[in-house]
Design an enzyme around this catalytic site. Structure first.
Site, PDB file in Angstrom:
ATOM      1  N   ARG A  30      19.111 -37.855   6.594  1.00 48.62           N
ATOM      2  CA  ARG A  30      19.121 -39.294   6.869  1.00 48.62           C
ATOM      3  C   ARG A  30      17.777 -39.818   6.399  1.00 48.62           C
ATOM      4  O   ARG A  30      16.725 -39.290   6.791  1.00 48.62           O
ATOM      5  CB  ARG A  30      19.307 -39.563   8.354  1.00 48.62           C
ATOM      6  N   HIS A  49      26.966 -44.446   4.778  1.00 44.16           N
ATOM      7  CA  HIS A  49      27.022 -43.481   5.878  1.00 44.16           C
ATOM      8  C   HIS A  49      28.408 -42.824   5.804  1.00 44.16           C
ATOM      9  O   HIS A  49      29.287 -43.079   6.626  1.00 44.16           O
ATOM     10  CB  HIS A  49      26.809 -44.220   7.197  1.00 44.16           C
TER      11      HIS A  49
HETATM   12  C1  NCD Z   1      24.795 -46.004  12.968  1.00 47.31           C
HETATM   13  C2  NCD Z   1      23.717 -45.722  11.940  1.00 47.31           C
HETATM   14  O1  NCD Z   1      22.727 -45.068  12.219  1.00 47.31           O
HETATM   15  O2  NCD Z   1      23.949 -46.172  10.832  1.00 47.31           O
HETATM   16  N1  NCD Z   1      24.845 -45.097  14.012  1.00 47.31           N
HETATM   17  C3  NCD Z   1      25.426 -43.886  13.812  1.00 47.31           C
HETATM   18  O3  NCD Z   1      25.152 -43.193  12.864  1.00 47.31           O
HETATM   19  N2  NCD Z   1      26.369 -43.521  14.697  1.00 47.31           N
HETATM   20  C4  NCD Z   1      24.848 -47.415  13.388  1.00 47.31           C
HETATM   21  C5  NCD Z   1      23.651 -48.029  14.058  1.00 47.31           C
HETATM   22  O4  NCD Z   1      22.557 -47.497  14.064  1.00 47.31           O
HETATM   23  O5  NCD Z   1      23.838 -49.127  14.605  1.00 47.31           O
END
Ligand code: NCD
Length: 310
Positions: free
Chosen positions: A113, A141
């Protein structure tokens, strides 16, 4: 299903949704279903035994990181974590040099990430193993979109022909981008709902955009709400939470505009009382939010298995 379904996907990395074919998506979702059953029966095949997965997160994460780690551990892999806060990035090393060193240790996959736009594709060009994107900037994502698709298919029996509303901060949401791309690929109709200043710059073909929740929710089978990504906005653009809830919060009254059997989803983390009312988030019939979160494990097991156990 007692043995792992056969089938290979056409990609070697998972940085974006766009290269996946509908057949690839179906193979991933079917394999995730196999792993969900195997988890329930406590007989998960150890297809990643002996593999080492490198995790590299430069942004906060609870669900994505822990479910990826759980998925890897359940398949018998071990994990190595690169921690930016105590890394040589703090000593002035470039990200590219760091990656070239880490690649030299021959990890079997990298789950990453990163706050920078398109960082996973950049890393995929530097290393010799599969790269799996756990969210980059506001761009993509893909595993969140896959687990959303899995949950929709699980609850509704199909994706094709459904109408899915996505409400909230569409301008800064990598989840919305990947969901739109994946769900339209699988034959769903998308209603995007947001105030004008949170609407995306480009609206993909065939996607309908609404600036009131009242218009956008009518006839929807699935309602996905999103957090306002305050970390990606100027302070001046941040909506007031109370005013936002008044205009765009998902309440029972508004949910009643969707189909009576519509399901409610949210990728998390939820800001209760901002984008979603407590009684909607916890609605025993319509909210599948925690089921959706739990599906992160089998879906990420499927992705790891398909990309790494070769
Ligand atoms: C999301 C993200 O990090 O993009 N969360 C996740 O991965 N479950 C959404 C968010 O942060 O609002």
């Amino acid at each position: 299903m007692s043995s792992i379904p056969t089938g290979k996907i056409s990609v070697t990395h998972l940085c974006d949704v766009s290269p996946l074919t509908p057949e690839d998506v179906t193979i991933i979702l079917d394999r995730a279903l196999f792993f969900k059953t195997a988890l329930q029966n406590k007989n998960v095949p150890q297809t990643l035994n002996g593999k080492v997965i490198l995790t590299l997160f430069t942004e906060n994460s609870t669900r994505t990181r822990n479910s990826f780690e759980m998925a890897a551990l359940r398949l018998g892999a071990r994990l190595l974590n690169w921690d930016e806060k105590i890394s040589s990035a703090k000593k002035g090393e470039t990200f590219s040099d760091t990656l070239r060193y880490l690649n030299g240790y021959r990890p079997d996959a990298i789950v990453m990430r990163h706050h920078e736009y398109n960082a996973p594709n950049y890393v995929a060009g530097l290393v010799d193993c599969p790269v799996i994107n756990a969210g980059d900037s506001y761009r993509e994502h893909p595993t969140q979109a896959l687990l959303d698709a899995f949950t929709i298919r699980e609850c509704k029996g199909k994706i094709e022909g459904l109408t899915v509303a996505i409400i909230g901060d569409l301008a800064h949401s990598r989840v919305a981008n990947s969901d739109v791309s994946l769900l339209t690929k699988m034959g769903a109709t998308i209603h995007l709902i947001a105030p004008v200043h949170l609407q995306p710059q480009k609206i993909p073909d065939g996607v309908k955009i609404f600036d009131t929740i009242e218009d956008g929710l009518v006839g929807c089978d699935v309602v996905i709400t999103l957090r306002i990504q305050k970390e990606r906005m100027d302070a001046s653009a941040i909506p007031n939470d109370v005013a936002y809830f008044y205009a765009y919060g998902l309440t029972q009254e508004r949910l009643a505009l969707a189909k009576p059997d519509a399901i409610v989803m949210h990728p998390g983390p939820m800001n209760r009382g901002v984008e979603i009312a407590d009684d909607v988030a916890d609605d025993p019939k319509q909210s599948v939010i925690f089921q959706q979160g739990a599906n992160g494990v089998p879906v990420r097991m499927a992705v790891l298995d398909l990309l790494v156990s070769v």
